[in-house]
Write a protein that holds these residues in place. Sequence first.
Motif, short mmCIF file in Angstrom:
data_model
loop_
_atom_site.label_atom_id
_atom_site.label_comp_id
_atom_site.label_asym_id
_atom_site.label_seq_id
_atom_site.Cartn_x
_atom_site.Cartn_y
_atom_site.Cartn_z
N VAL A 213 0.87 -1.18 0.00
CA VAL A 213 0.00 0.00 0.00
C VAL A 213 0.91 1.22 0.00
O VAL A 213 1.60 1.49 0.98
CB VAL A 213 -0.93 0.01 1.24
CG1 VAL A 213 -1.81 1.27 1.23
CG2 VAL A 213 -1.79 -1.24 1.28
N GLY A 214 0.91 1.97 -1.10
CA GLY A 214 1.87 3.04 -1.27
C GLY A 214 1.31 4.42 -1.03
O GLY A 214 0.11 4.67 -1.20
N SER A 215 2.19 5.33 -0.63
CA SER A 215 1.83 6.72 -0.41
C SER A 215 2.12 7.54 -1.67
O SER A 215 2.97 7.16 -2.47
CB SER A 215 2.64 7.28 0.77
OG SER A 215 2.51 8.68 0.85
N VAL A 216 1.41 8.66 -1.83
CA VAL A 216 1.69 9.57 -2.94
C VAL A 216 2.10 10.94 -2.43
O VAL A 216 2.18 11.90 -3.18
CB VAL A 216 0.49 9.71 -3.90
CG1 VAL A 216 0.21 8.41 -4.61
CG2 VAL A 216 -0.74 10.21 -3.16
N GLU A 217 2.34 11.05 -1.12
CA GLU A 217 2.85 12.31 -0.58
C GLU A 217 4.20 12.60 -1.28
O GLU A 217 4.99 11.69 -1.51
CB GLU A 217 3.07 12.21 0.93
CG GLU A 217 1.79 12.03 1.74
CD GLU A 217 0.95 13.29 1.77
OE1 GLU A 217 1.50 14.38 1.49
OE2 GLU A 217 -0.25 13.19 2.04
N PRO A 218 4.43 13.88 -1.63
CA PRO A 218 5.67 14.21 -2.38
C PRO A 218 6.95 13.69 -1.74
O PRO A 218 7.88 13.35 -2.44
CB PRO A 218 5.65 15.75 -2.40
CG PRO A 218 4.19 16.08 -2.37
CD PRO A 218 3.55 15.04 -1.48
N ARG A 219 6.98 13.61 -0.39
CA ARG A 219 8.17 13.06 0.27
C ARG A 219 7.88 11.65 0.76
O ARG A 219 6.80 11.36 1.26
CB ARG A 219 8.58 13.94 1.44
CG ARG A 219 9.16 15.28 1.02
CD ARG A 219 9.76 16.02 2.19
NE ARG A 219 8.81 16.23 3.27
CZ ARG A 219 9.14 16.67 4.48
NH1 ARG A 219 10.40 16.93 4.76
NH2 ARG A 219 8.22 16.85 5.40
N GLY A 220 8.84 10.77 0.62
CA GLY A 220 8.72 9.43 1.19
C GLY A 220 7.86 8.47 0.40
O GLY A 220 7.38 7.49 0.94
N SER A 221 7.64 8.76 -0.89
CA SER A 221 6.82 7.86 -1.70
C SER A 221 7.67 7.13 -2.71
O SER A 221 8.38 7.75 -3.50
CB SER A 221 5.72 8.66 -2.42
OG SER A 221 5.07 7.84 -3.37
N ALA A 243 -4.88 9.64 -2.73
CA ALA A 243 -4.33 9.30 -1.41
C ALA A 243 -3.43 8.08 -1.41
O ALA A 243 -2.68 7.89 -0.46
CB ALA A 243 -5.48 9.07 -0.42
N ALA A 244 -3.49 7.25 -2.44
CA ALA A 244 -2.75 5.99 -2.37
C ALA A 244 -2.30 5.52 -3.74
O ALA A 244 -2.85 5.92 -4.78
CB ALA A 244 -3.64 4.91 -1.73
N GLU A 245 -1.29 4.67 -3.69
CA GLU A 245 -0.89 3.89 -4.87
C GLU A 245 -1.12 2.43 -4.54
O GLU A 245 -0.67 1.93 -3.50
CB GLU A 245 0.58 4.16 -5.19
CG GLU A 245 1.15 3.27 -6.28
CD GLU A 245 1.81 2.01 -5.73
OE1 GLU A 245 1.56 0.91 -6.29
OE2 GLU A 245 2.56 2.12 -4.75
N PHE A 246 -1.88 1.76 -5.40
CA PHE A 246 -2.21 0.36 -5.16
C PHE A 246 -2.14 -0.38 -6.49
O PHE A 246 -2.85 -0.04 -7.43
CB PHE A 246 -3.62 0.25 -4.57
CG PHE A 246 -4.00 -1.13 -4.11
CD1 PHE A 246 -3.47 -1.65 -2.93
CD2 PHE A 246 -4.88 -1.90 -4.85
CE1 PHE A 246 -3.82 -2.93 -2.50
CE2 PHE A 246 -5.23 -3.18 -4.43
CZ PHE A 246 -4.71 -3.68 -3.25
N MET A 247 -1.25 -1.37 -6.57
CA MET A 247 -1.01 -2.08 -7.82
C MET A 247 -0.62 -1.09 -8.91
O MET A 247 -1.02 -1.22 -10.07
CB MET A 247 -2.23 -2.91 -8.22
CG MET A 247 -2.49 -4.08 -7.28
SD MET A 247 -4.06 -4.93 -7.58
CE MET A 247 -3.92 -5.41 -9.31
N ALA A 248 0.14 -0.04 -8.50
CA ALA A 248 0.64 1.03 -9.37
C ALA A 248 -0.46 1.98 -9.84
O ALA A 248 -0.18 2.94 -10.57
CB ALA A 248 1.39 0.47 -10.58
N HIS A 249 -1.70 1.77 -9.43
CA HIS A 249 -2.80 2.67 -9.74
C HIS A 249 -2.91 3.75 -8.66
O HIS A 249 -2.77 3.45 -7.47
CB HIS A 249 -4.13 1.92 -9.80
CG HIS A 249 -4.26 1.01 -10.99
ND1 HIS A 249 -3.62 -0.20 -11.06
CD2 HIS A 249 -4.96 1.14 -12.14
CE1 HIS A 249 -3.92 -0.80 -12.21
NE2 HIS A 249 -4.72 0.01 -12.89
N LEU A 250 -3.18 4.97 -9.07
CA LEU A 250 -3.45 6.04 -8.12
C LEU A 250 -4.91 5.95 -7.70
O LEU A 250 -5.81 5.85 -8.55
CB LEU A 250 -3.15 7.40 -8.75
CG LEU A 250 -1.67 7.64 -9.08
CD1 LEU A 250 -1.50 8.96 -9.80
CD2 LEU A 250 -0.81 7.61 -7.82
N ILE A 251 -5.13 5.97 -6.39
CA ILE A 251 -6.46 5.76 -5.81
C ILE A 251 -6.87 7.00 -5.01
O ILE A 251 -6.07 7.55 -4.25
CB ILE A 251 -6.47 4.54 -4.86
CG1 ILE A 251 -5.87 3.32 -5.54
CG2 ILE A 251 -7.87 4.25 -4.33
CD1 ILE A 251 -6.71 2.72 -6.64
#
Length: 326
Positions: A213-221, A243-251
């Motif tokens: 479960v990935g973050s899309v915040e400019p820092r730490g993503s 708010a999220a990256e999931f399976m490389a999709h932006l959610i």
Amino acid sequence: MSERISDFELSRQIHTVLVLHFVEELKQSEIAQRLNLSTSKVNRLIAQGRKLGMVKIDVTSPFQRLAKLEGQLVGATTLNGAMVTPTVSGNPDTTLQQVGRAAANMLLETVRDGDVIAITGGKAISAVVENLSPDRNFDITVVPLTGGVQGKFYTDVNHLASQMAERLGGTPMLIHAPLFAESRNQRDMLKEMASTKEVFDLARRANVALVGVGSVEPRGSSYYDLNPVPESDRKMLVGMGVAAEFMAHLIGENGRLAEYELNSRLVALNPSELQTCRTVIGIAAGKQKVRPIQSVLNGNFLDSLVLDEETVNAVLETMERSKHVA
């Protein structure tokens, strides 16, 4: 009167045997020798003690608070299961390794011979692979859920699929296509190539999926390790509710796929294509994953979630605040 004395003596004898067996941890043969009884008599006294309710087992553990958090998270969401690990204060890498170890154990408890395991790339999945130590080999196939990205080992899903298959004693099938195509038409062409289609068709029938479960915040993503998103777009994505990256999709925060051009060029399965998967396990660690986790939970993409204590507390607190606002 003699009958009551007899009952009292029997109860006392049962108590003595139970203390010797369960508290002092003596074997039944040792108790028999000490009390000058037969082993069968000791066995009967223990059985009588159990029947009379004189034996109560109380299991205590330093991880009881974690089990409570797991129950709270499952109760507040559509998850079927959760696993929470301690947070190592000031050491996010060690915390991620602990989460990876827990997810690796969950995978080993879940997987069966003949299964197909589908995975994404990412630091969390890399931590799972590093901590896989099965007692035996599994007759499994490991496949990617997305196209590949060259570079850091944790972004290369083909590398992780190969490593996982090797550790489990199974077989990898790899995607020989990039994660991002240059256009929608090129994406469609790549996904229809025989070798790519074969792997994605197998991934759609996966029994177990392991997804970061990935973050899309400019820092730490780590999402921005995958593609050259302009700095202006990174801030825009957060502003438009992504708010999220999931399976490389932006959610989006609502759990739906974001209307962003890169999503339309992904050589990857859509999260909705995992609906028939027996178990979809999400892995996340760190407070920066709170919004991404909520987004993915809103999309009902996961069956189980593995995360650390600090993160789950933050997720539960945010859910509680949202409930009061609503």
